[in-house]
Design a protein around this motif. Structure first.
Motif, PDB file in Angstrom:
ATOM      1  N   GLY A  18      -4.905   0.213  -0.745  1.00  0.00           N
ATOM      2  CA  GLY A  18      -6.516  -0.861  -0.722  1.00  0.00           C
ATOM      3  C   GLY A  18      -7.555  -0.324   0.274  1.00  0.00           C
ATOM      4  O   GLY A  18      -8.066  -0.751   0.926  1.00  0.00           O
ATOM      5  N   GLU A  73      -0.605  -4.096   2.827  1.00  0.00           N
ATOM      6  CA  GLU A  73      -1.606  -3.898   1.956  1.00  0.00           C
ATOM      7  C   GLU A  73      -3.160  -3.528   3.464  1.00  0.00           C
ATOM      8  O   GLU A  73      -2.987  -4.309   4.494  1.00  0.00           O
ATOM      9  N   LYS A 128      -9.050  -7.933  -3.565  1.00  0.00           N
ATOM     10  CA  LYS A 128      -7.577  -7.991  -4.036  1.00  0.00           C
ATOM     11  C   LYS A 128      -6.996  -7.955  -5.602  1.00  0.00           C
ATOM     12  O   LYS A 128      -6.148  -6.759  -5.035  1.00  0.00           O
ATOM     13  N   VAL A 169      -6.735  -4.620  -5.628  1.00  0.00           N
ATOM     14  CA  VAL A 169      -5.728  -3.803  -4.160  1.00  0.00           C
ATOM     15  C   VAL A 169      -4.173  -3.664  -4.653  1.00  0.00           C
ATOM     16  O   VAL A 169      -2.992  -2.577  -5.184  1.00  0.00           O
ATOM     17  N   GLN A 170      -3.619  -4.790  -5.768  1.00  0.00           N
ATOM     18  CA  GLN A 170      -1.900  -5.445  -5.137  1.00  0.00           C
ATOM     19  C   GLN A 170      -1.820  -4.982  -6.726  1.00  0.00           C
ATOM     20  O   GLN A 170      -0.474  -3.968  -6.441  1.00  0.00           O
ATOM     21  N   PHE A 194      -0.325  -1.347  -5.312  1.00  0.00           N
ATOM     22  CA  PHE A 194       0.572  -1.694  -3.852  1.00  0.00           C
ATOM     23  C   PHE A 194       1.367  -1.964  -4.129  1.00  0.00           C
ATOM     24  O   PHE A 194       2.793  -1.216  -4.272  1.00  0.00           O
TER      25      PHE A 194
END
Length: 464
Positions: free
Chosen positions: A334, A362, A379, A382-383, A386
């Motif tokens: 991220g 992250e 977010k 990114v999740q 990840f």
């Protein structure tokens, strides 16, 4: 420090320790040091505890019970900041119940000006604030606070000084960390460490060896050499000793059975170091080699000074020269501007290198770093990436651990198994955890253990 040398400053602080020993207000008082963050913070906390015990304080069992409570802080990630502020809120209740309680803050967070301003405004009941560069000044700062009753704030922006000759209390009698250098010159764009720990400064190798010889005489069998980038140890010293040369000398100290180190920067890990590890069984078969990203584009934006292929080539040299080495890593997901394709590149490196373990994070913007001013990813973007990275790391790490199943390995007995009082827990050279029957062993022993069953990230073993 007014031109004082390190020994003079150490003696000066010992004089303050003696003054505090004679003060009636510390009779029967207790302390607690709460540590956030890395192994270097853990080592700093051992020094703080040693100084406090030398003064006459006894260790408290809880924050509420402490008459002096010291938080040694970390600022590498945002959640560490939030944890500290949460603790400080509870501390107000403790201080209301114990008017003489002293609350002190030190460590990396305290090197950030906005943090100091927030503490002044929101937590005025904090008594002492000091940073990473002047931990050795705690006796003087505490004496001043006890005498004046005023809030003490003493933050240094940077220093060339290294004052190590003060008491310490080791967390474990059989192993310890040893600072070999301080600071960092790399300025990765996401990292606050160079700003809060200062520029690289290496300790004199003779002083390091002398310190470790003292630990060995006191029963220490394992040492971990600590620095933000141990591979650059020795730069700026007249002796021109390299990290490979230093760790080789440490491994020759009588009584030391295992030597670890933390952390390595890939751009500075030399063939000399690889060969030194390969040639010496005392040096742990564990190399922590932070990748951060497998994308050349992101590595450049991070200011990491290596390419994905250069990193892969280095890992392959390690695997070739030290076949049983465990390679672990750090990965950031991220980072500003990172695309799905960049994450694909990271996953590709994970598959190629086959990490034995990884700390996966992250991205967390840190105020004052170049990356904090870049456009941040949402977010929800990114999740999923990840999760992809984490799943890949966990699968491969389990596969890597399985390669040692059935082998007999030397294990350092580190403590009682928390879930079974009939068993001990310990670590092999590669840093994997093993649980095994006590079988007449004691903590601090080395034992030959057959890794009978791999349980993913640890083993159940049989004592031979």
């Amino acid at each position: 420090m007014n031109g004082m040398n390190d020994r003079e400053e150490s003696q000066r602080q010992r004089e303050y320790i003696k003054k505090i020993q004679g003060m009636p207000q510390i009779t029967g008082r207790k302390y607690l040091v709460v540590t956030f963050g890395c192994q270097m913070n853990e080592r700093d906390s051992e020094k703080i505890a040693g100084v406090l015990e030398e003064m006459g304080y006894a260790r408290a069992c809880s924050e509420e019970e402490a008459d002096i409570l010291i938080y040694n802080t970390c600022t590498v990630r945002d959640n560490a900041d939030k944890r500290l502020y949460g603790r400080l809120g509870v501390c107000k209740q403790h201080k209301n119940a114990n008017k003489d309680m002293i609350i002190a803050l030190c460590g990396c967070m305290m090197q950030e000006e906005h943090v100091i301003n927030k503490i002044r405004q929101s937590y005025p009941y904090v008594d002492i604030i000091f940073g990473t560069h002047n931990i050795f000044k705690l006796p003087e700062l505490l004496y001043t606070r006890l005498e004046s009753g005023s809030q003490i704030i003493d933050i240094w922006k940077d220093t060339d000084e290294i004052v190590e000759d003060l008491p310490s209390v080791r967390k474990y009698p059989f192993k310890t960390g040893v600072n070999i250098m301080f600071g960092c010159n790399n300025f990765c764009s996401y990292c606050i460490v160079p700003y809060v720990r200062g520029r690289e400064r290496s300790r004199n190798p003779k002083e390091i060896i002398r310190e470790i010889e003292g630990y060995a005489a006191d029963g220490v069998v394992e040492v971990m050499l600590l620095g933000q980038n141990v591979n650059s140890y020795g730069k700026g010293l007249d002796s021109r000793v390299t990290f490979a040369g230093l760790i080789g000398e440490v491994a020759r100290i009588d009584g030391i059975r295992r030597v670890r180190f933390m952390t390595s920067h890939p751009k500075d890990l030399s063939d000399e170091l690889i060969q030194t590890i390969a040639d010496n069984e005392k040096i742990a078969r564990h190399i922590h080699l932070p990748l951060q990203s497998g994308s050349d584009r992101i590595l450049s934006a991070m200011n990491r000074h290596y390419t994905r292929q250069g990193y892969i080539d280095l890992a392959e040299r390690i695997r070739r020269e030290i076949p049983d080495a465990a390679i672990t890593t750090d990965i950031i997901v991220g980072f500003p501007g990172e695309s799905d394709e960049d994450v694909d590149d990271t996953i590709d490196v994970i598959e190629r290198v086959r990490y034995d373990g990884a700390f996966t994070f992250e991205y967390s913007p840190r105020t004052g770093t170049p990356a904090a001013s870049m456009t941040q990813l949402a977010k929800e973007k990114v999740q999923p990436n990840f999760d992809r990275v984490l799943q890949t790391v966990q699968r491969i790490s389990k596969e890597q651990a399985a390669r040692f199943e059935g082998r007999v390995m030397e294990v350092l007995v580190e403590g009682e198994d928390e879930k079974d009082s009939t068993r001990y827990t310990g670590r092999i050279s590669q840093n994997n955890v093993v649980h095994f029957p006590k079988s007449g062993l004691k903590i601090g022993d080395f034992a030959q253990i057959r890794l009978d069953k791999c349980k993913g990230f640890y083993y159940n073993g049989i004592v031979l």
